[in-house]
Design an enzyme around this catalytic site. Structure first.
Site, short mmCIF file in Angstrom:
data_model
loop_
_atom_site.label_atom_id
_atom_site.label_comp_id
_atom_site.label_asym_id
_atom_site.label_seq_id
_atom_site.Cartn_x
_atom_site.Cartn_y
_atom_site.Cartn_z
N CYS A 181 5.90 13.30 -6.27
CA CYS A 181 5.23 12.03 -6.00
C CYS A 181 5.97 11.27 -4.89
O CYS A 181 5.36 10.81 -3.93
CB CYS A 181 5.16 11.19 -7.29
SG CYS A 181 4.14 9.71 -7.12
N CYS B 216 8.61 1.39 -6.45
CA CYS B 216 7.23 1.23 -6.90
C CYS B 216 7.20 0.53 -8.27
O CYS B 216 8.11 0.71 -9.09
CB CYS B 216 6.56 2.59 -7.02
SG CYS B 216 6.36 3.42 -5.43
N CYS C 104 7.64 2.53 -11.46
CA CYS C 104 8.90 3.25 -11.61
C CYS C 104 10.10 2.30 -11.56
O CYS C 104 11.24 2.75 -11.35
CB CYS C 104 9.05 4.30 -10.52
SG CYS C 104 7.84 5.64 -10.65
N CYS D 238 14.88 8.32 -4.27
CA CYS D 238 13.59 8.94 -3.96
C CYS D 238 13.72 9.97 -2.84
O CYS D 238 12.83 10.76 -2.62
CB CYS D 238 12.58 7.87 -3.55
SG CYS D 238 12.97 7.07 -1.98
S1 SF4 Z 1 8.74 5.66 -6.98
FE1 SF4 Z 1 7.35 6.48 -8.56
S2 SF4 Z 1 5.23 5.94 -7.93
FE2 SF4 Z 1 6.62 5.59 -6.18
S3 SF4 Z 1 6.43 7.41 -4.99
FE3 SF4 Z 1 8.22 7.72 -6.34
S4 SF4 Z 1 7.46 8.65 -8.24
FE4 SF4 Z 1 5.68 7.93 -7.05
#
Ligand code: SF4
EC number: 1.8.4.10
Length: 246
Positions: A119, A204, A207, A236
């Site tokens: 994701c 996000c 999250c 991330c």
């Molecule tokens: S923080 Fe969560 S919703 Fe945002 S891109 Fe990463 S996994 Fe996806």
């Protein structure tokens, strides 16, 4: 544009180490021209850097990746910076909307330990790298700092990013939280409102949670993926500085 050959990296880092944040940014723009950009997370370190772009009258791009899952406050802060400082803000989008992605994968990837990485890759890293490659951008400035600890504790000012065949610059790599706060207050710079509501680190909405007193500042990131024996993801990886690049 001057080309920095690999062996110069150590020498350039030595040079950048002793410069001010403004001079580090100036070095990047003088060296890479319009191919030096800022990647903004809309968190407090990014507020400092966006304000530097304003005060130095830079027209270089400021990239913001709209994952489709952001807090409303994050998007409003982006708009506020554009309105107040007339920055060259470029919003990047993933190929699929959140709904399309959820349909394709038949689940919300971010809810699963084996889906989160994909994701983040699809919704953050890919749009960023696509832009860098499509427009030939060579250097991305980011607000990461040593005082954040963890993998960031040993950051150098400049890092090669093999993904872009370019570089990542950390203009405020040596700043403390106190310096960030002092700068933001002194210049009355807009700050993400959730920082004041115990969100030291903001990603996000789905999250990110607030943190309790005494918790690690990044404890609110992907908290739903922490389980017994697994501390969960911490980064991330849109920033190569958080991966194997350090
Ligand atoms: S923080 Fe969560 S919703 Fe945002 S891109 Fe990463 S996994 Fe996806």
């Amino acid at each position: 544009m001057k080309h920095i050959v690999e062996p110069d990296l150590m020498a350039v880092n030595k040079l950048l180490q002793d410069l001010t944040a403004a001079d580090r940014i100036r070095w990047a723009v003088e060296t890479f021209g319009k191919d030096a950009v800022l990647l903004s997370s809309m968190q407090s370190s990014a507020s400092v850097l966006m304000h530097y772009f304003y005060s130095m009258e830079l027209e270089n791009e400021i990239l913001f990746v709209d994952t489709g899952y952001h807090f409303r406050e994050t998007l409003l802060l982006r708009d506020e910076f554009m309105r107040r400082y007339k920055l060259n803000m470029v919003t990047l989008y993933p190929e699929l909307t959140p709904e399309q992605q959820e349909k394709n994968f038949e689940r919300k990837l971010y809810l699963f330990a084996d889906g989160q990485k994909e994701c983040c890759r699809l919704r953050k890293t890919v749009p960023f790298l696509n832009h860098m490659k499509q427009y030939g951008r060579k250097l991305a400035m980011v607000g990461l700092r040593r005082s954040e600890g963890g993998r960031r504790a040993k950051l150098n000012p400049l890092l090669q990013d093999p993904r872009t065949h370019g570089y990542t610059l950390h203009p405020i790599f040596d700043w403390t939280d106190k310096q960030i706060q002092t700068y933001l207050q002194e210049y009355d710079v807009p700050v993400h409102p959730l920082h004041k509501q115990n969100y030291p680190s903001i990603g996000c909405e789905c999250c990110t949670t607030s943190v309790e007193p005494g918790e690690d500042p990044r404890a609110g990131r992907w908290r739903h993926l922490v389980s017994a024996g697994d501390e969960g993801p911490k980064y991330c990886n849109i920033n190569c500085s958080d991966g194997s690049g350090i």
